[in-house]
Design a protein around this motif. Structure first.
Motif, PDB file in Angstrom:
ATOM      1  N   LEU A 167       0.838  -1.194   0.000  1.00 35.57           N
ATOM      2  CA  LEU A 167       0.000   0.000   0.000  1.00 35.57           C
ATOM      3  C   LEU A 167       0.878   1.250   0.000  1.00 35.57           C
ATOM      4  CD1 LEU A 167      -2.573  -1.128   2.717  1.00 35.57           C
ATOM      5  CD2 LEU A 167      -3.062  -0.830   0.280  1.00 35.57           C
ATOM      6  N   PRO A 168       0.374   2.341  -0.551  1.00 31.00           N
ATOM      7  CA  PRO A 168       1.142   3.585  -0.511  1.00 31.00           C
ATOM      8  C   PRO A 168       1.335   4.058   0.930  1.00 31.00           C
ATOM      9  CG  PRO A 168      -0.678   3.730  -2.095  1.00 31.00           C
ATOM     10  CD  PRO A 168      -0.903   2.493  -1.293  1.00 31.00           C
ATOM     11  N   GLY A 169       2.561   4.429   1.273  1.00 32.48           N
ATOM     12  CA  GLY A 169       2.846   4.938   2.608  1.00 32.48           C
ATOM     13  C   GLY A 169       2.467   6.399   2.743  1.00 32.48           C
ATOM     14  N   ALA A 170       2.192   6.810   3.970  1.00 31.44           N
ATOM     15  CA  ALA A 170       1.790   8.190   4.215  1.00 31.44           C
ATOM     16  C   ALA A 170       2.124   8.580   5.650  1.00 31.44           C
ATOM     17  CB  ALA A 170       0.293   8.373   3.958  1.00 31.44           C
ATOM     18  N   VAL A 171       2.153   9.874   5.890  1.00 31.40           N
ATOM     19  CA  VAL A 171       2.363  10.433   7.225  1.00 31.40           C
ATOM     20  C   VAL A 171       1.245  11.426   7.496  1.00 31.40           C
ATOM     21  CG1 VAL A 171       3.877  11.817   8.702  1.00 31.40           C
ATOM     22  CG2 VAL A 171       4.874  10.170   7.104  1.00 31.40           C
ATOM     23  N   LEU A 172       0.646  11.314   8.674  1.00 34.60           N
ATOM     24  CA  LEU A 172      -0.375  12.266   9.117  1.00 34.60           C
ATOM     25  C   LEU A 172       0.245  13.185  10.160  1.00 34.60           C
ATOM     26  CD1 LEU A 172      -3.565  12.942   9.187  1.00 34.60           C
ATOM     27  CD2 LEU A 172      -3.496  11.699  11.358  1.00 34.60           C
ATOM     28  N   THR A 173       0.052  14.488  10.002  1.00 39.62           N
ATOM     29  CA  THR A 173       0.435  15.423  11.051  1.00 39.62           C
ATOM     30  C   THR A 173      -0.777  15.669  11.925  1.00 39.62           C
ATOM     31  OG1 THR A 173       1.996  16.492   9.556  1.00 39.62           O
ATOM     32  CG2 THR A 173       1.445  17.658  11.573  1.00 39.62           C
ATOM     33  N   ARG A 174      -0.667  15.195  13.160  1.00 34.82           N
ATOM     34  CA  ARG A 174      -1.804  15.265  14.089  1.00 34.82           C
ATOM     35  C   ARG A 174      -1.561  16.365  15.122  1.00 34.82           C
ATOM     36  NH1 ARG A 174      -3.864   9.874  17.010  1.00 34.82           N
ATOM     37  NH2 ARG A 174      -1.929  10.022  18.204  1.00 34.82           N
TER      38      ARG A 174
END
Length: 492
Positions: A167-174
């Motif tokens: 799956l495509p990787g991602a980063v969330l800024t929380r």
């Protein structure tokens, strides 16, 4: 040129055993999916800079700006009732804290930013699906008026993560008022580290409940404040059909915010036993169980504070029990008041709860959609001809027909005119929620087609949940049988 952001990092000034100092793991080819420009401005951050190549490098974890002190926080927790003495941030790194335009201190955290000492053999990464889900649901919750963590940005990493497939990787800024959890207190309590426990309590009081510092018994007042915050939060979930999915003690925020959107979901048809989480095999965290589970979590929190409440064990237990015993009444007062608002009742009468419970019972027995039933009642309150919109949601419309006259008779005792009542009910009953099948469609478009237009459109609709938005009426509709999403999944 070094990048300086207005960080003011108070948690990183606590002793080293509160966290691990660790930098995000750089990613190959970051690409911005979405920046929450309005939230950036609220945080005193420049949205134009965040969208620049340098800002993107920070949001991806490739660049640590001046003033940041990256840490992974330590905590423990009860997971599905089983205590785990060490959990911690296994795929999230706290960059630092900023003070917003409203004077509130908030954490800025990268989720999916690589392994930490708490990763427990995990890869520390996130896939784009869970990142989009948390972005949509957390921002929808904010628009619905529910205390929640927020989403500042979603970034593709240009790398893949392995789950059940690539799956495509991602980063969330929380963004959160803090990431202190009940499990953070449990981490030190189970180790008998009462010095750290007191430091943590003093820190949490100063940051979240400074008013209790002047109380005769500050730690008891702190416990009271956390109980009250949770007793007021959970009704807000129930009133919009929200199901957290993993309501462990490590997912229960001291600040009274909704945190950790893993296999969360919103109900379509009303049923107290509704479960979506793929790992909730026995329904522990079903929709209707959430009040009792949070009560149980608060008992675990109170246990950690016993050494601070009194040197006398019996007295400490009595103080804790007294605080915990306030939860049911606080919860019921907030929940019942919210239910009355949903039915257009400003005043309280003796038999209101019977009226409310009979409606919920009829809804459960007749597969009525939770959100649309109450929204359509908002129209029927001023126009009895609109009853047809409500009764059509029941498999047996006679069930609604039997209940509606009692409701109208009760409304006759209310002050105000029907038009004002309709407006008040619209403000209590959303038209749009993040329906599971819509979220899945957004994720599928992103993963399969690299198409983020559906995400943008759904996000825009959910930003105005109480407005009718006729052009987007389809987003209010429940799923067709073939569209139903029966299982939601954690992102790890």
């Amino acid at each position: 040129m070094p990048v300086t952001l207005p960080f003011d990092n108070s948690y990183a000034r606590l002793p080293d055993r509160f966290y691990a100092r660790v930098a995000p793991t750089p990613v190959r080819a970051p690409k911005l999916v979405k920046l929450n420009r309005a939230l950036a401005r609220k945080l005193n951050l420049d949205p134009d800079w965040l969208e620049s190549p340098e800002g993107l490098e920070m949001l991806a974890g490739n660049r640590i700006p001046d003033g940041s002190e990256p840490i992974a926080m330590a905590y423990a927790g009860h997971q599905f009732g089983q205590f785990v003495p060490q959990l911690g941030d296994g795929r999230a790194i706290l960059l630092g804290e900023v003070i917003g335009r409203d004077g509130v201190r908030r954490d800025i955290q990268l989720k999916g930013s690589g392994p930490t000492p708490f990763s427990r053999q995990g890869d520390g990464r996130a896939a784009i699906g869970p990142v989009l889900r948390e972005y949509l649901v957390s921002e929808a919750m904010a628009a619905l008026g529910v205390p929640t963590t927020r989403s500042l940005a979603a970034v593709l990493t240009g790398e893949v993560v392995i789950r059940d497939r690539f799956l495509p990787g991602a980063v969330l800024t929380r963004v959160a008022r803090s990431h202190i959890r009940i499990g953070t207190f449990q981490y030190f309590a189970v180790r008998g580290d009462f010095e750290a426990l007191q430091q943590l309590a003093d820190y949490a009081i100063a940051r979240h409940y400074p008013e209790v510092a002047e109380a005769d018994h500050p730690y008891r007042a702190f416990l009271d404040a956390v109980v009250k915050a949770q007793a007021e939060l959970v009704p807000k979930w129930l009133l919009i059909g929200f199901i957290h999915g993993v309501l462990n003690t490590d997912n229960t925020s001291i600040a009274g915010e909704t945190i950790d959107y893993g296999p969360c979901a919103f109900m379509d048809t009303y049923s107290p036993t509704t479960v979506f989480s793929s790992i909730d095999y026995h329904g522990r965290y079903a929709y209707g169980n959430q009040p009792q589970i949070v009560h149980w979590n608060l008992v675990r929190f109170a246990e950690t504070l016993l050494p601070l409440l009194s040197d006398d064990q019996d007295k400490a237990v009595a103080m804790a029990q007294e605080a915990i015993d306030t939860y049911p009444k606080l919860f019921e007062a907030a929940y019942h008041a919210g239910l009355r608002r949903k039915l257009g009742l400003e005043t309280a009468r003796d038999h209101d709860l019977d009226l409310i419970h009979d409606l919920l019972k009829a809804m459960a027995e007749n597969g009525a959609d939770f959100t649309l039933t109450f929204r359509n009642l908002s129209e029927a309150v001023a126009d009895p001809a609109a009853d047809e919109q409500v009764r059509s949601l029941f498999t047996d419309p006679a069930a609604y027909d039997a209940w509606a006259p009692r409701w109208r008779q009760r409304l006759a005792d209310e002050p105000g005119d029907p038009a004002a009542r309709r407006q008040a009910m619209r403000a209590a009953n959303p038209m749009f929620i993040p329906r599971n099948h819509r979220i899945e469609a957004v994720i599928n478009a992103a993963v399969d087609d690299k198409d983020y237009a559906p995400f943008e459109e759904l996000l825009a609709v959910l930003s105005r949940p109480y407005e009718n938005q006729p052009a987007f009426a389809l987003y209010a509709q429940p799923p067709e049988p073939h569209e139903r999403v029966l299982k939601t999944f954690c992102g790890t």
